[in-house]
Design an enzyme around this catalytic site. Sequence first.
Site, short mmCIF file in Angstrom:
data_model
loop_
_atom_site.label_atom_id
_atom_site.label_comp_id
_atom_site.label_asym_id
_atom_site.label_seq_id
_atom_site.Cartn_x
_atom_site.Cartn_y
_atom_site.Cartn_z
N HIS A 113 0.83 -1.55 -0.51
CA HIS A 113 -0.17 0.23 -0.04
C HIS A 113 1.51 0.93 0.15
O HIS A 113 0.76 2.26 0.05
CB HIS A 113 -0.92 0.13 1.52
CG HIS A 113 -2.09 -0.83 0.93
ND1 HIS A 113 -2.72 -1.12 2.32
CD2 HIS A 113 -2.77 -2.24 0.05
CE1 HIS A 113 -3.32 -2.29 1.60
NE2 HIS A 113 -3.38 -2.26 0.26
N CYS A 140 8.05 20.49 -7.53
CA CYS A 140 8.29 19.10 -7.75
C CYS A 140 10.30 18.72 -8.14
O CYS A 140 10.76 19.72 -9.13
CB CYS A 140 7.68 18.84 -9.24
SG CYS A 140 8.51 17.39 -10.22
N THR A 181 -4.12 -8.03 11.14
CA THR A 181 -4.71 -7.02 9.93
C THR A 181 -6.26 -7.13 10.72
O THR A 181 -6.24 -8.68 10.55
CB THR A 181 -4.02 -7.26 8.48
OG1 THR A 181 -5.34 -6.85 7.67
CG2 THR A 181 -4.88 -8.82 8.24
N ASN A 206 -3.58 -12.22 15.92
CA ASN A 206 -3.82 -10.79 15.83
C ASN A 206 -4.62 -11.17 17.30
O ASN A 206 -4.64 -11.88 18.12
CB ASN A 206 -5.55 -11.24 14.80
CG ASN A 206 -5.26 -9.95 14.63
OD1 ASN A 206 -5.04 -9.23 13.83
ND2 ASN A 206 -6.83 -9.46 14.32
N GLU A 208 -7.55 -10.22 17.86
CA GLU A 208 -8.48 -11.12 17.96
C GLU A 208 -9.26 -11.26 16.97
O GLU A 208 -8.47 -10.96 15.89
CB GLU A 208 -9.71 -10.48 18.47
CG GLU A 208 -9.88 -9.11 17.50
CD GLU A 208 -10.71 -7.54 18.24
OE1 GLU A 208 -10.37 -7.67 19.47
OE2 GLU A 208 -11.13 -7.03 17.50
C1 BV8 Z 1 -7.59 -2.46 -5.29
C2 BV8 Z 1 -3.71 3.57 2.47
C3 BV8 Z 1 -8.74 -2.85 -7.23
C4 BV8 Z 1 -2.04 3.99 2.77
C5 BV8 Z 1 -5.41 1.95 2.59
C6 BV8 Z 1 -15.32 -0.15 -4.44
C7 BV8 Z 1 -14.16 0.62 -5.05
C8 BV8 Z 1 -13.03 -0.21 -5.84
C9 BV8 Z 1 -12.73 -0.60 -5.14
C10 BV8 Z 1 -13.10 -0.82 -3.81
C11 BV8 Z 1 -14.88 -1.54 -3.92
N1 BV8 Z 1 -15.75 -2.09 -2.54
C12 BV8 Z 1 -14.43 -2.49 -2.42
C13 BV8 Z 1 -13.44 -2.47 -2.50
C14 BV8 Z 1 -12.02 -2.84 -2.52
C15 BV8 Z 1 -10.63 -2.24 -1.69
C16 BV8 Z 1 -11.89 -2.37 -0.38
O1 BV8 Z 1 -11.01 -3.73 0.22
N2 BV8 Z 1 -12.37 -1.54 0.01
C17 BV8 Z 1 -12.79 -2.57 2.20
C18 BV8 Z 1 -13.15 -1.02 2.49
C19 BV8 Z 1 -14.18 -3.36 1.15
N3 BV8 Z 1 -9.63 -2.71 -1.80
C20 BV8 Z 1 -9.02 -1.54 -2.83
O2 BV8 Z 1 -9.71 -0.41 -3.18
C21 BV8 Z 1 -7.33 -2.03 -2.79
N4 BV8 Z 1 -7.67 -1.43 -4.49
O3 BV8 Z 1 -9.09 -3.03 -5.22
O4 BV8 Z 1 -8.12 -2.02 -6.80
C22 BV8 Z 1 -7.43 -4.33 -8.03
C23 BV8 Z 1 -7.19 -4.94 -7.00
C24 BV8 Z 1 -6.47 -6.66 -7.05
C25 BV8 Z 1 -5.46 -6.12 -8.60
C26 BV8 Z 1 -6.37 -5.34 -9.37
C27 BV8 Z 1 -6.53 -4.64 -9.41
C28 BV8 Z 1 -6.37 -0.57 -2.82
C29 BV8 Z 1 -6.75 -1.12 -0.47
C30 BV8 Z 1 -5.52 -0.44 0.09
C31 BV8 Z 1 -6.30 1.05 0.63
N5 BV8 Z 1 -5.26 1.96 1.32
N6 BV8 Z 1 -4.64 3.01 3.19
C32 BV8 Z 1 -3.11 4.54 4.29
O5 BV8 Z 1 -3.33 5.80 4.93
O6 BV8 Z 1 -2.35 3.61 5.27
S1 BV8 Z 1 -5.89 0.23 2.94
C33 BV8 Z 1 -5.77 0.64 5.38
O7 BV8 Z 1 -6.63 -0.51 5.58
C34 BV8 Z 1 -4.73 0.91 5.12
O8 BV8 Z 1 -3.57 0.30 4.22
C35 BV8 Z 1 -4.06 -0.70 6.32
O9 BV8 Z 1 -3.31 -1.34 5.80
C36 BV8 Z 1 -5.46 -1.50 5.43
C37 BV8 Z 1 -5.88 -2.73 6.28
O10 BV8 Z 1 -6.27 -2.47 7.55
P1 BV8 Z 1 -5.39 -3.14 8.70
O11 BV8 Z 1 -4.30 -3.23 8.49
O12 BV8 Z 1 -5.79 -4.50 8.77
O13 BV8 Z 1 -5.76 -2.26 10.30
P2 BV8 Z 1 -7.46 -1.76 10.80
O14 BV8 Z 1 -7.03 -1.39 11.86
O15 BV8 Z 1 -8.77 -2.76 9.85
O16 BV8 Z 1 -7.15 -4.09 10.95
C38 BV8 Z 1 -5.94 -3.98 12.49
C39 BV8 Z 1 -5.84 -5.44 13.25
O17 BV8 Z 1 -5.10 -5.62 14.43
C40 BV8 Z 1 -7.45 -5.81 13.56
O18 BV8 Z 1 -8.13 -7.09 13.52
C41 BV8 Z 1 -6.99 -5.65 15.41
O19 BV8 Z 1 -7.54 -6.81 15.80
C42 BV8 Z 1 -5.34 -5.95 15.51
N7 BV8 Z 1 -5.14 -5.04 16.80
C43 BV8 Z 1 -4.65 -4.64 16.73
N8 BV8 Z 1 -3.99 -4.18 17.71
C44 BV8 Z 1 -3.41 -4.97 17.94
C45 BV8 Z 1 -3.34 -5.87 16.99
N9 BV8 Z 1 -3.02 -7.04 17.08
C46 BV8 Z 1 -2.22 -7.90 17.31
N10 BV8 Z 1 -1.29 -7.23 18.31
C47 BV8 Z 1 -2.29 -6.04 18.58
N11 BV8 Z 1 -1.53 -5.11 19.70
#
Ligand code: BV8
Length: 241
Positions: A113, A140, A181, A206, A208
Amino acid sequence: MQIKPGDRIVILTGAGISKESGLDTFRDPDGIWARHSLEEVATPAGFARNPELVHAFYNARRRALADPDIQPNTAHLALAELEDKWPGEVLVVTQNIDDLHERAGSRNLIHMHGELLKVRSLHTHRVLEWREDLTVETPCPDTGQPGGLRPHVVWFGEIPLEMERIGEALERCALFVSIGTSGHVYPAAGFVREARLFGAQSVELNLEPSEGSDLFERHQHGPATEIVPAFVGELLAQVSS
Ligand code: BV8
């Protein structure tokens, strides 16, 4: 776990692995999406509509990452140790845009990402190391023109980086591990399915159960700084025995 020294390991990480280093996750109650609108700050349309807001969002995160209190934690360090000592390829694919894996010593690493400490020129498409604030006026370096720089970050609707290399690694690995994640964002959330299609074993580490928890054969739940070093220790015990 029937994995033997020499087998390939792919490890997907998310914001949870950096939480105990002091960086916010996205979907926890106190997470980033509780304070910012995803559509406004993490989509190309949001950037086109209000680039100042998007720059302010990433400038604040870039400054936070520069805080000396933000350091790699024992989970990042354990993955770097695994890469060093495991007699087989270990590839970390991170969704995170922080640089904590690098600072912990991981080298075989893909930021699917993008990276907070890099920007991209919309004029030349060159990717540049960048640690300062970015504004719509910042010239730039390639053209001298003001503006035209954006965070080197993959927004929603944009294609993640190095997908071909990731796909190849998923096909060849014997073990797929997902750490910190929520399994909410695709295509990363689908990697476990791909790896299992090609015969890999699958483990979720994870805090949870994630949204994709049922897709994993094995789970360990708890803070990353506890369960990741323990898991790496279990793997490396096979090497020394
Ligand atoms: C794509 C930017 C096509 C960087 C991020 C409609 C239109 C277009 C696309 C879509 C659509 N509907 C769905 C999609 C796909 C979309 C998507 O998935 N949407 C979601 C909302 C459903 N995806 C995309 O658009 C991607 N591109 O699909 O292109 C394609 C694909 C493949 C091949 C060709 C074409 C692009 C996705 C990237 C978006 N950018 N961020 C930034 O600002 O950081 S996403 C954002 O979420 C971050 O990058 C982050 O990494 C990512 C995932 O989140 P997590 O890392 O999992 O974090 P989260 O908070 O969710 O969870 C944390 C976890 O840790 C929890 O489970 C928690 O319990 C746990 N935790 C907490 N503390 C601890 C712990 N675990 C262990 N120890 C601890 N102490």
